[in-house]
Write an enzyme that holds these catalytic residues in place. Structure first.
Site, PDB file in Angstrom:
ATOM      1  N   MET A 129      -0.855   9.022  -5.843  1.00 47.31           N
ATOM      2  CA  MET A 129      -1.271   8.337  -4.622  1.00 47.31           C
ATOM      3  C   MET A 129      -2.195   7.162  -4.903  1.00 47.31           C
ATOM      4  O   MET A 129      -2.151   6.142  -4.211  1.00 47.31           O
ATOM      5  CB  MET A 129      -1.942   9.312  -3.657  1.00 47.31           C
ATOM      6  CG  MET A 129      -2.138   8.732  -2.270  1.00 47.31           C
ATOM      7  SD  MET A 129      -2.673   9.943  -1.031  1.00 47.31           S
ATOM      8  CE  MET A 129      -1.188  10.937  -0.896  1.00 47.31           C
ATOM      9  N   GLU A 130      -3.022   7.279  -5.936  1.00 44.69           N
ATOM     10  CA  GLU A 130      -3.969   6.205  -6.230  1.00 44.69           C
ATOM     11  C   GLU A 130      -3.287   4.978  -6.826  1.00 44.69           C
ATOM     12  O   GLU A 130      -3.557   3.854  -6.395  1.00 44.69           O
ATOM     13  CB  GLU A 130      -5.063   6.704  -7.174  1.00 44.69           C
ATOM     14  CG  GLU A 130      -6.065   7.644  -6.526  1.00 44.69           C
ATOM     15  CD  GLU A 130      -6.982   6.948  -5.533  1.00 44.69           C
ATOM     16  OE1 GLU A 130      -7.071   5.705  -5.554  1.00 44.69           O
ATOM     17  OE2 GLU A 130      -7.615   7.659  -4.727  1.00 44.69           O
ATOM     18  N   THR A 131      -2.422   5.177  -7.832  1.00 44.38           N
ATOM     19  CA  THR A 131      -1.867   4.015  -8.541  1.00 44.38           C
ATOM     20  C   THR A 131      -0.385   4.141  -8.884  1.00 44.38           C
ATOM     21  O   THR A 131       0.099   3.424  -9.752  1.00 44.38           O
ATOM     22  CB  THR A 131      -2.637   3.764  -9.859  1.00 44.38           C
ATOM     23  OG1 THR A 131      -2.408   4.876 -10.757  1.00 44.38           O
ATOM     24  CG2 THR A 131      -4.121   3.577  -9.622  1.00 44.38           C
TER      25      THR A 131
END
Length: 271
Positions: A129-131
């Site tokens: 989800m972050e990167t």
């Protein structure tokens, strides 16, 4: 990540807040546009040098209108329904990719769970989800955004601490200043640690003598698990709404829809 950690002891939190405010005030007057930025930077450099901080990475730093625009419109990124948010940040293709990592990185993930008590699907959900599993970590120096946010009056004390922390990382050689790049909000690495969180929770899990959240998958995932454990993650416990670990998501990101999405993403990976 955009983490704003909860204080466990009220008096310690108050003392820390006072210290941050004092540093921010010493740096100079905050502003709401770029007109006073150059003067603020010079005042900050003088104060930081007096505290033993090397400010060389701030040479030529500019006021970043882009990060201010993002900061003022963060609510838009968390708008819509959970399904809409998941479609943007954790689509079916990400679930499939994470399931692949569950198999290909099984050995590493098992070691991380044994050390920190955090389930594999949880760290994979954050990473995705972050990167996008490291594909979108960003290539923008952290120093301009952090200096801009430290100068900006909205959260000056908070980001002055993050700027101090970023300079400490460079000064101590944990990561070279030239490699300290992110997606544009001052975060570092494949799960987007703010600098103060790097100093507190980053670990050298691959044993090469460096806490490398930019290139080392082992360090990235283990550090993420260490962060969660450090914020009260109960080993092997549930992480859905109403379960023992659900509240820890809030220490990763304050947005409720982000917390819901992480829990659902992890559940889909595990199933």
């Amino acid at each position: 990540m955009a983490v704003f950690a909860k204080g466990k002891v009220a008096i310690m939190t108050a003392v820390a807040a006072l210290a941050l405010a004092t540093n921010a005030e010493a740096a100079g007057k905050c502003g709401k546009d770029g007109s006073g930025f150059a003067a603020w930077v010079e005042a900050y450099k003088a104060d930081a040098k007096a505290r033993g901080i090397d400010t060389a990475p701030l040479a030529g730093v500019k006021y970043d209108t882009g990060v201010i625009r993002i900061d003022r419109s963060q609510h838009k990124a968390f708008s819509g329904t959970l399904d809409q948010f998941m479609a943007r940040r954790a689509p079916a293709s990400y679930v499939a990719k994470a399931k692949g990592y569950m198999k290909s990185q099984a050995g590493l993930l098992k070691k991380i769970e044994a050390r920190y008590g955090v389930q594999p699907e949880v760290v994979l959900a954050i990473w995705g989800m972050e990167t996008g599993f490291g594909a979108n970590s960003g290539n923008k120096s952290v120093f301009g955004p952090l200096a801009t946010l430290a100068y900006d009056c909205r959260r000056s004390a908070y980001f002055t601490n993050e700027l101090d922390s970023a300079l400490e990382i460079a000064q101590k050689g944990y990561i070279s200043a030239s490699q300290m790049k992110g997606a544009g909000f001052g975060e570092l690495g494949q799960t987007q640690f703010l600098p103060s969180k790097y100093l507190e929770f980053a670990v050298d899990f691959d044993g090469d003598g460096r806490r490398d959240l930019i290139h080392s998958r082992a360090d990235v995932l283990a550090s993420t698990a260490n962060f969660l454990r450090g914020h009260g993650w109960s080993a092997g416990g549930g992480y859905g709404p109403g379960q023992v670990n659900y509240g820890v998501w809030a220490d990763w990101n304050r947005a409720k829809i982000y917390q819901q999405a992480l829990a659902e993403f992890a559940r889909r990976i595990a199933n």
